[in-house]
Design an enzyme around this catalytic site. Sequence first.
Site, mmCIF file in Angstrom:
data_model
loop_
_atom_site.group_PDB
_atom_site.id
_atom_site.type_symbol
_atom_site.label_atom_id
_atom_site.label_comp_id
_atom_site.label_asym_id
_atom_site.label_seq_id
_atom_site.Cartn_x
_atom_site.Cartn_y
_atom_site.Cartn_z
ATOM 1 N N SER A 116 73.446 60.487 -19.947
ATOM 2 C CA SER A 116 73.893 59.373 -19.114
ATOM 3 C C SER A 116 74.009 59.784 -17.659
ATOM 4 O O SER A 116 74.322 60.951 -17.349
ATOM 5 C CB SER A 116 75.250 58.876 -19.605
ATOM 6 O OG SER A 116 75.817 57.951 -18.703
ATOM 7 N N TYR A 140 84.045 59.983 -21.153
ATOM 8 C CA TYR A 140 82.712 59.655 -21.658
ATOM 9 C C TYR A 140 81.649 60.517 -20.977
ATOM 10 O O TYR A 140 80.828 61.169 -21.635
ATOM 11 C CB TYR A 140 82.406 58.168 -21.443
ATOM 12 C CG TYR A 140 80.953 57.837 -21.638
ATOM 13 C CD1 TYR A 140 80.350 57.979 -22.882
ATOM 14 C CD2 TYR A 140 80.151 57.419 -20.570
ATOM 15 C CE1 TYR A 140 79.000 57.716 -23.074
ATOM 16 C CE2 TYR A 140 78.808 57.140 -20.745
ATOM 17 C CZ TYR A 140 78.231 57.294 -21.992
ATOM 18 O OH TYR A 140 76.896 57.041 -22.160
ATOM 19 N N LYS A 144 79.205 63.670 -22.545
ATOM 20 C CA LYS A 144 77.743 63.719 -22.428
ATOM 21 C C LYS A 144 77.285 65.009 -21.750
ATOM 22 O O LYS A 144 76.262 65.603 -22.124
ATOM 23 C CB LYS A 144 77.233 62.496 -21.659
ATOM 24 C CG LYS A 144 77.288 61.202 -22.458
ATOM 25 C CD LYS A 144 76.365 61.239 -23.666
ATOM 26 C CE LYS A 144 76.266 59.909 -24.374
ATOM 27 N NZ LYS A 144 75.370 59.956 -25.551
#
Length: 329
Positions: A116, A140, A144
């Site tokens: 991402s 988040y 990643k």
Amino acid sequence: MNVLVVGGAGYIGSHTAKALHRAGFTPVVFDNLSYGHRWAVRWGPLVEADLADKAAILEALQGHRIGAVIHFAANAYVGESMENPAKYFRNNVANMLNLLEALVETGVRHIVFSSSCATYGIPQSVPIREDFPQNPINPYGETKLVGEKMLKWFGGAYGLGWMALRYFNASGADPEGELGEVHDPETHLIPLVIDAALGRRPPVRIFGTDYPTPDGTAIRDYIHVTDLAEAHVRALQHLLQGGSSMALNLGTGRGTSVLEVVQAVEKVAGRPVPAEKAPRRPGDPPALVADPSRAREVLGWEARYQDISEIVATAWNFATRHPQAAPSV
């Protein structure tokens, strides 16, 4: 070759399964269906299981004679990750470790990873290149980034070939109308704007109208989901042909503001979109736009959908023709 598509019943995973099928692969979907949809699995078998169950991963890899993996399965709500980081580290990191260990144990040597642009945090400038600092500002993005680091170290220690694809804003729907975006809760801008236009949701909230951008709203790089799917197939082919492991940005290289998205929906829908202004959300940068030139050089890939109106039109087609696209609220 049989390819295990982990999270293949979800939005990007299902579109990629279709692209794999068209490219001559057999997609074997591995999904617990917590966010994915059984109806979206059409081009190969479904293994209904969870990455927390390492024995189930091993059984799927061996039982289906898997030759490579594309890994999509992750929790992906930024706000939720701030409130419940444990959930994100457990699923996005610990469960990914289960998958990587299973690959080593079964001799599967190729994996394409859904990463991402959230790994960059607030960028120093735009467009964003792969060599920019990665400083995530939420769990988040952090998980990643940890995933990318695990790939690097597994690659060096165990000979695992990997590609980490850093998406910008996935958008749109299958042009043939078979697949589309169905999330619960829905947080992506385009389906929220479309649902507001259809009267399915309250007026869309525009978070921040005082950014240093031409119209004051935040700018993002909207990349069509079928372009993303094609990039995954090419990344897999790159690895299978002996290509080097690396991370690549996936985007159009063009920025579109929130207001421009609203205007594109109004144009496609032929009706006004009810909208209301709201304060900026903490941590939202004014602009996130990819420099996708490395993906073009390495994979021969570039986004075919460059116009936001064309992207919106595919999403509108799916949302208005498929009852499953209607929100549950």
